[in-house]
Design an enzyme around this catalytic site. Structure first.
Site, PDB file in Angstrom:
ATOM      1  N   ARG A 131       0.829  -1.224   0.000  1.00  0.00           N
ATOM      2  CA  ARG A 131       0.000   0.000   0.000  1.00  0.00           C
ATOM      3  C   ARG A 131       0.853   1.260   0.000  1.00  0.00           C
ATOM      4  O   ARG A 131       0.411   2.316  -0.434  1.00  0.00           O
ATOM      5  CB  ARG A 131      -0.933  -0.001   1.217  1.00  0.00           C
ATOM      6  N   TYR A 145      -8.245  15.928  -4.756  1.00  0.00           N
ATOM      7  CA  TYR A 145      -8.422  17.191  -4.013  1.00  0.00           C
ATOM      8  C   TYR A 145      -7.530  17.210  -2.789  1.00  0.00           C
ATOM      9  O   TYR A 145      -7.269  16.171  -2.192  1.00  0.00           O
ATOM     10  CB  TYR A 145      -9.878  17.444  -3.621  1.00  0.00           C
ATOM     11  N   MET A 147      -6.700  18.523   1.173  1.00  0.00           N
ATOM     12  CA  MET A 147      -7.477  18.896   2.367  1.00  0.00           C
ATOM     13  C   MET A 147      -6.612  19.152   3.585  1.00  0.00           C
ATOM     14  O   MET A 147      -5.441  18.780   3.625  1.00  0.00           O
ATOM     15  CB  MET A 147      -8.542  17.840   2.674  1.00  0.00           C
ATOM     16  N   ARG A 149      -6.797  19.445   8.104  1.00  0.00           N
ATOM     17  CA  ARG A 149      -7.555  19.218   9.339  1.00  0.00           C
ATOM     18  C   ARG A 149      -7.645  20.575  10.041  1.00  0.00           C
ATOM     19  O   ARG A 149      -6.636  21.274  10.162  1.00  0.00           O
ATOM     20  CB  ARG A 149      -6.859  18.199  10.240  1.00  0.00           C
ATOM     21  N   GLN A 185      -8.949   4.600  -2.684  1.00  0.00           N
ATOM     22  CA  GLN A 185      -8.409   5.887  -2.239  1.00  0.00           C
ATOM     23  C   GLN A 185      -6.928   5.791  -1.938  1.00  0.00           C
ATOM     24  O   GLN A 185      -6.434   4.765  -1.472  1.00  0.00           O
ATOM     25  CB  GLN A 185      -9.195   6.374  -1.012  1.00  0.00           C
TER      26      GLN A 185
HETATM   27  O1  76R Z   1      -5.530   3.386   6.204  1.00  0.00           O
HETATM   28  C1  76R Z   1      -6.603   2.789   6.292  1.00  0.00           C
HETATM   29  O2  76R Z   1      -7.231   2.332   5.316  1.00  0.00           O
HETATM   30  C2  76R Z   1      -7.186   2.669   7.655  1.00  0.00           C
HETATM   31  C3  76R Z   1      -8.376   3.537   7.888  1.00  0.00           C
HETATM   32  C4  76R Z   1      -8.242   4.942   7.306  1.00  0.00           C
HETATM   33  C5  76R Z   1      -7.419   5.995   7.739  1.00  0.00           C
HETATM   34  C6  76R Z   1      -6.446   6.019   8.903  1.00  0.00           C
HETATM   35  C7  76R Z   1      -8.976   5.429   6.154  1.00  0.00           C
HETATM   36  C8  76R Z   1      -9.866   4.660   5.404  1.00  0.00           C
HETATM   37  N1  76R Z   1      -8.642   6.728   5.952  1.00  0.00           N
HETATM   38  C9  76R Z   1      -7.686   7.114   6.873  1.00  0.00           C
HETATM   39  C10 76R Z   1      -7.046   8.333   6.983  1.00  0.00           C
HETATM   40 MN1  76R Z   1      -9.489   7.992   4.566  1.00  0.00          MN
HETATM   41  N2  76R Z   1     -10.257   9.217   3.166  1.00  0.00           N
HETATM   42  C11 76R Z   1     -10.148  10.587   3.156  1.00  0.00           C
HETATM   43  C12 76R Z   1     -11.056  11.108   2.179  1.00  0.00           C
HETATM   44  O3  76R Z   1     -13.792  13.946   1.569  1.00  0.00           O
HETATM   45  C13 76R Z   1     -13.548  13.639   2.759  1.00  0.00           C
HETATM   46  O4  76R Z   1     -14.401  13.859   3.691  1.00  0.00           O
HETATM   47  C14 76R Z   1     -12.239  13.014   3.147  1.00  0.00           C
HETATM   48  C15 76R Z   1     -11.349  12.576   1.972  1.00  0.00           C
HETATM   49  C16 76R Z   1     -11.671  10.035   1.566  1.00  0.00           C
HETATM   50  C17 76R Z   1     -12.702  10.084   0.447  1.00  0.00           C
HETATM   51  C18 76R Z   1     -11.163   8.838   2.209  1.00  0.00           C
HETATM   52  C19 76R Z   1     -11.543   7.537   1.881  1.00  0.00           C
HETATM   53  N3  76R Z   1      -8.370   9.560   5.312  1.00  0.00           N
HETATM   54  C20 76R Z   1      -7.361   9.452   6.223  1.00  0.00           C
HETATM   55  C21 76R Z   1      -6.686  10.724   6.311  1.00  0.00           C
HETATM   56  C22 76R Z   1      -5.464  11.028   7.185  1.00  0.00           C
HETATM   57  C23 76R Z   1      -6.007  11.598   8.446  1.00  0.00           C
HETATM   58  C24 76R Z   1      -5.022  11.889   9.516  1.00  0.00           C
HETATM   59  O5  76R Z   1      -4.002  11.198   9.695  1.00  0.00           O
HETATM   60  O6  76R Z   1      -5.344  12.858  10.214  1.00  0.00           O
HETATM   61  C25 76R Z   1      -7.337  11.579   5.458  1.00  0.00           C
HETATM   62  C26 76R Z   1      -6.989  13.024   5.159  1.00  0.00           C
HETATM   63  C27 76R Z   1      -8.384  10.836   4.837  1.00  0.00           C
HETATM   64  C28 76R Z   1      -9.298  11.363   3.942  1.00  0.00           C
HETATM   65  N4  76R Z   1     -10.526   6.393   3.820  1.00  0.00           N
HETATM   66  C29 76R Z   1     -10.520   5.089   4.269  1.00  0.00           C
HETATM   67  C30 76R Z   1     -11.263   6.426   2.646  1.00  0.00           C
HETATM   68  C31 76R Z   1     -11.709   5.083   2.345  1.00  0.00           C
HETATM   69  C32 76R Z   1     -12.515   4.708   1.101  1.00  0.00           C
HETATM   70  C33 76R Z   1     -11.264   4.265   3.360  1.00  0.00           C
HETATM   71  C34 76R Z   1     -11.488   2.773   3.517  1.00  0.00           C
HETATM   72  C35 76R Z   1     -10.324   2.073   2.884  1.00  0.00           C
HETATM   73  C36 76R Z   1     -10.406   0.585   2.983  1.00  0.00           C
HETATM   74  O7  76R Z   1     -10.623   0.078   4.080  1.00  0.00           O
HETATM   75  O8  76R Z   1     -10.229  -0.055   1.929  1.00  0.00           O
END
Ligand code: 76R
Length: 249
Positions: A131, A145, A147, A149, A185
């Site tokens: 990954r 896009y 983003m 926090r 993603q």
């Molecule tokens: O890494 C992992 O898959 C574990 C769970 C997970 C984390 C830690 C996860 C799952 N994400 C994580 C972190 Mn996410 N993600 C986004 C967006 O538009 C929005 O509101 C947000 C944009 C999408 C669409 C998305 C999709 N994620 C993060 C982080 C880092 C945060 C931090 O460290 O502060 C961001 C910025 C972020 C944003 N996320 C998933 C998804 C999807 C589809 C999953 C499920 C993946 C899977 O299990 O296959």
């Protein structure tokens, strides 16, 4: 003191958006256009060879809307390799007809919010390594896009305790998993590297799924209270075979 989360960092990423200078493209001779297309196809073949050797990956899409015409996402093991690739592209005949529209530099990132099982460092696991150094899907559509926090008053991600952040992200991941097989993603971290904190790159077979997932996630606390969003790019896949037709005038 609030604890930062340790990140696992993978390949370096460059999102490179360009607009075709259609006026000069149309004014160019047929030979010049041919030369440019050949230079472009040669570059694509080089990128494919890198991907084949698992030393990087790339995605190539046409952008819908006026923000750009082409969107490339490049992944390479080092910042130097990204830069070399970019410079080689810039020196090509094709680039004479491409106007830079936007770029975004970041690094594939996974956060270590969950405790490691049996004392095994997750970073050593093959599935995590895969990954961190992914081969990008060649799905029909892309959405990119950046983003942040939020850091305003009571809505400050960076003053939340780690376990609270972990719980919010766990809830977020449950929404994300509903889109398994529909949306893929890639989260790239860009704190200290580019203008926003993260880049979000989504791939889908059906572009409608972008609207669905992003909308649904807006109601997850991690997005509704702590998410700030930039501009969006959306596009359709451009396969190598389709390049001459795309550029045909
Ligand atoms: O890494 C992992 O898959 C574990 C769970 C997970 C984390 C830690 C996860 C799952 N994400 C994580 C972190 Mn996410 N993600 C986004 C967006 O538009 C929005 O509101 C947000 C944009 C999408 C669409 C998305 C999709 N994620 C993060 C982080 C880092 C945060 C931090 O460290 O502060 C961001 C910025 C972020 C944003 N996320 C998933 C998804 C999807 C589809 C999953 C499920 C993946 C899977 O299990 O296959």
């Amino acid at each position: 003191m609030v604890e930062a989360v340790e990140t696992m960092d993978g390949w370096y990423s460059l999102h490179d958006m360009r607009t075709v200078d259609w006026v000069s493209w149309k004014m160019a001779s047929a030979e010049e256009r041919e030369e440019a297309i050949t230079s472009f196809l040669n570059l694509i073949e080089k990128w494919e060879a890198v991907e084949e050797a698992k030393n990087g990956s790339h995605a190539m899409y046409t952008v819908v809307g006026q923000k750009a015409d082409l969107l490339f996402m490049f992944l390479r093991p080092t910042m130097e390799e990204l830069n070399e690739l970019e410079t080689e592209f810039n020196k090509s005949k094709m680039a004479e007809f491409l106007i830079p529209a936007h770029s975004y530099v970041s690094i594939i990132e996974l956060a270590k919010y969950r405790e490691s099982k049996d004392g095994v460092d997750p970073e050593t696991l093959p599935e995590i390594q895969a990954r961190l150094k992914p081969i990008l899907p060649k799905w029909e559509h892309i959405c990119f896009y950046p983003m942040n926090r939020r850091r305003i008053g009571d809505e400050n991600w960076y003053t939340l305790e780690k376990d609270v952040r972990a719980k919010l992200l766990y809830e977020h991941s449950k929404t994300g998993r509903k889109y398994a097989g529909k949306v893929k993603q890639f989260i790239t971290g860009s704190i200290g590297i580019d203008d926003w904190e993260w880049g979000v790159t989504l791939f889908a077979h059906d572009a409608l799924e972008f609207k669905k997932i992003v909308y649904e996630m807006r109601f997850d606390e991690v997005s509704s209270r702590y998410g700030e969003f930039g501009y969006f790019f959306v596009g359709n896949i451009l396969k190598k075979q389709a390049v001459p037709a795309f550029l045909h005038v």
